[in-house]
Each structure stands twice: as C-alpha cells, then as structure tokens.
Design an enzyme around this catalytic site. Structure first.
Site, mmCIF file in Angstrom:
data_model
loop_
_atom_site.group_PDB
_atom_site.id
_atom_site.type_symbol
_atom_site.label_atom_id
_atom_site.label_comp_id
_atom_site.label_asym_id
_atom_site.label_seq_id
_atom_site.Cartn_x
_atom_site.Cartn_y
_atom_site.Cartn_z
ATOM 1 C CB SER A 175 -0.956 -0.032 1.199
ATOM 2 O OG SER A 175 -1.867 1.049 1.141
ATOM 3 C CG HIS A 202 -3.988 -1.158 -0.761
ATOM 4 N ND1 HIS A 202 -3.791 -1.046 0.597
ATOM 5 C CD2 HIS A 202 -4.370 -2.450 -0.972
ATOM 6 C CE1 HIS A 202 -4.038 -2.209 1.174
ATOM 7 N NE2 HIS A 202 -4.377 -3.076 0.241
ATOM 8 C CG ASP A 298 -5.263 -6.079 2.131
ATOM 9 O OD1 ASP A 298 -5.778 -7.198 2.329
ATOM 10 O OD2 ASP A 298 -5.271 -5.507 1.023
#
Length: 360
Positions: A175, A202, A298
């Site tokens: 991310s 992401h 995540d």
C-alpha cells in the site's frame, strides 16, 4: 494527543476550500496554513514546519515537482499528492521524488467531485505519524544519485518453464510506499525468474496501467495490468487493476486471472488478502507471499492461507518500510518465515526459488 498539522498547497481556490473542509472535519487535524502556488507553498512549509503537506502538481510560479525536490532536500516532510487521473505518469514521478502517497481526483475538470474523496484522504492523513521519513529520504537520494537504468529489451514471454524452480508464483502485496518498493525489487533482477509474479498494490482505477507500463520499461520482466482471462506464466508480472480484486482459477491446464468487483467487506482495494488466499488455493505449497509497506492489516489473512496450504511468506522489515502497518500485522500472525529489508527481498526471492539468477 498532538494534532496533525497540515499545509494545503493548490492553485484552485475551490479545491483548497474542499481539502481544508475535509481536513477540518477531523478532530485530530489542524490546518496550519495554505498556499496557492509553489513559491508561497515552500515559504509556508519552511515557516510553519507542518507534519504533512497536500500538494497539487500543476501550479503557477513553481510546479509541484520543483517544490517536492526542495521540500525533500531542505525540510523533509510527508507529502500527499492530490492529482487528476489524467496525470497518472506525473504521480509516479512524484512518488519517486519522495511523495508518500497520492489521492486521485474522481474526474478531470469537475472540482465539486473532489468532495467524494474524503474517506481516502482522511485515511492517509491519519497514518502520517507512522511514516518512516528516514527511509523515504534515503530512497529519494538514491533515486536522484542513481536512477534505475532502462531494462534491456526482453523477448516475448512464453507460457513455459525453462529452468526448474521450487516456486510457481510470488504474490506481492503493498500500500503506502509500495510503488517505489515494487520498482526496486523488480529492477534488481538482470534476468526474469522462471516463475510468475502477481501484485496487488492499493491503488484507484486509472493508475495501475501506467504503473505496469512503467515497471515494464524498468525491469526485465513482461509487466502488464491484469485483465480477466490473462494466463499466469513464468517471466510475467501481473498487476491487479485498480478498484478491483485479482484472483485465479485453473482452466484447461493453465492458471488464469479473474478480475472481480470488491465485496462490501473489502476495506482495501485491490485486496491483498483476496489475492494471497487465491494463490494459496490454486498454487498451494509452491506459493511465496510477500507483504510490503502499507497501512492497515491487509495481507495478514492471506499469509495464514498461504502457510495453511504449505507455502512460504515474507514480510518487509520495519527498517525499510515506509509504513510498517501491513508487515507488522502479517508478522503478528506468527506464520511469516522471514522478515527482510527491502534491498534484500529480491535476493531472498531468488534463493527461495532455487535458481541462480543474477542480481544487480
């Protein structure tokens, strides 16, 4: 708790007001100041010493890139770029220069829609105190002193394994801070590995194709934004398309990509957990999962799935992660095989593959 002090730099009066309104709705944030061009912006950053800067790239007097170089060189401060989707190539240049993340305006030329990105910008602002600025500064200096070379021209990838390998797939999730980290890993190889690499970063829709094209130019791998039905084969890198999840299924003796709309419970998109769990199901013990820098958790469920299927898992070390959230949560599961600094991850992948592939 100390509040997050933010300076907003944008030449559009409407955009400035919209961003300030978003920030002022957060009790943990105070807008320390704002500027409508780059020259005024650098004065505000130097004088006010904020915790965070939001930055538009296209401005009069001094553009966002020049301002970003000055900020990172003289008063290193976390910068979030707020950019139109049409400026995707510029966003990745800004990330190379030290910006920690970006927020995509919903569409070009419709300033009112800026209000719809509230959740995205607020989430990224809240993570400012967890940023590893020493690593951001180090990477920015490395890129300036030694920009990555253009990769040699690659032959068209073929759907066959030409060298034995202990792995079928390396699945990488990241991310905040992820794009430069992924670029660093892929550009470290002088020759493509005899396995597939799949990546969930992401990122909103409209940016992942440019990201893939950029990686394709800078690495020896064939890199592309994944499309539904794409075949997963050795030497190919597939990037999950922004705004969607990437999973896999077996079809006629091959493994193909299935691009899925995110489910309501998916907080992070593309979902690293969904990709890792699918790799575990399809590739089983010949899967290596890698969780890189990023906010949130995540990837933690995904590494459990990989280990449950007999595969392996790595996490980026805190020393190199721009944000240690995702790696920390993966490590906390107790199933990660090794914690590795970014600059050694490519070597670790090569070793676990079992192929003597040269590295830079």
């Amino acid at each position: 708790m100390r509040k997050i002090r933010v300076v907003v730099i944008d030449d559009s009066a409407f955009n400035r007001r919209a961003i300030i309104k978003m920030l002022e709705s957060m009790p943990e944030v105070v807008v320390a100041g704002y500027a409508n061009d780059g020259e005024e912006g650098i004065r505000k950053v130097i004088d006010l010493k904020p915790d965070l800067v939001t930055l538009d790239l296209e401005m009069p007097k001094m553009d966002g890139f020049t301002l970003l170089r000055i900020i990172m060189g003289y008063c290193p401060t976390p910068v979030i770029v707020i950019s139109a989707k049409s400026d995707d190539e510029k966003v990745f240049k800004a990330l190379e220069l030290g910006a920690v993340d970006f927020v995509a305006k919903p569409s070009q030329g419709i300033s009112e829609e800026l209000l719809t990105i509230t959740d995205d910008i607020q989430q990224k602002v809240r993570g400012v105190f967890s940023l590893n600025m020493k690593e951001i500064i180090r990477r920015e200096k490395v890129e300036v002193l030694a920009p990555p070379p253009v990769a040699p021209k690659k032959a068209e990838a073929e759907p066959r394994r030409v060298v034995p390998c202990r792995l079928d797939v390396v699945a990488i999730g990241s991310s905040t801070g992820g794009p430069p980290a992924i670029q660093r890993i892929l550009s470290s190889f002088r020759e493509a590995l005899p396995l597939a690499i799949v990546i969930s970063q992401h990122m909103p829709a409209g940016f992942t194709r440019t990201f893939a094209e950029r990686l394709n130019r800078l690495s020896v791998f064939e890199v592309k934004e994944a499309a539904d039905g794409d075949t997963v084969w050795p030497g190919r890198v597939l990037i999950a398309p922004g705004g969607h999840n990437m999973v896999f299924e077996k079809s006629s003796g091959s493994v193909v990509v299935r691009v899925r709309k995110p489910s309501p419970e998916d907080r992070y998109i593309p979902s690293v957990d969904a990709m890792l769990a699918s790799c575990a199901e399809v590739f089983g013990p010949r899967t290596l999962g890698v969780v890189l820098t990023g906010m949130g958790n995540d990837g933690s469920r995904g590494v459990r799935a990989i280990k449950g299927a007999g595969g392996q898992a790595l996490a980026e070390a805190e020393s190199s992660a721009v944000v240690f959230g995702m790696p920390r949560e993966a490590i906390a599961t107790g199933v990660v095989d090794k914690v590795v600094p970014l600059d050694l991850i490519a070597r670790e992948i090569r070793m676990r593959c079992g192929v003597a592939t040269d590295l830079d």
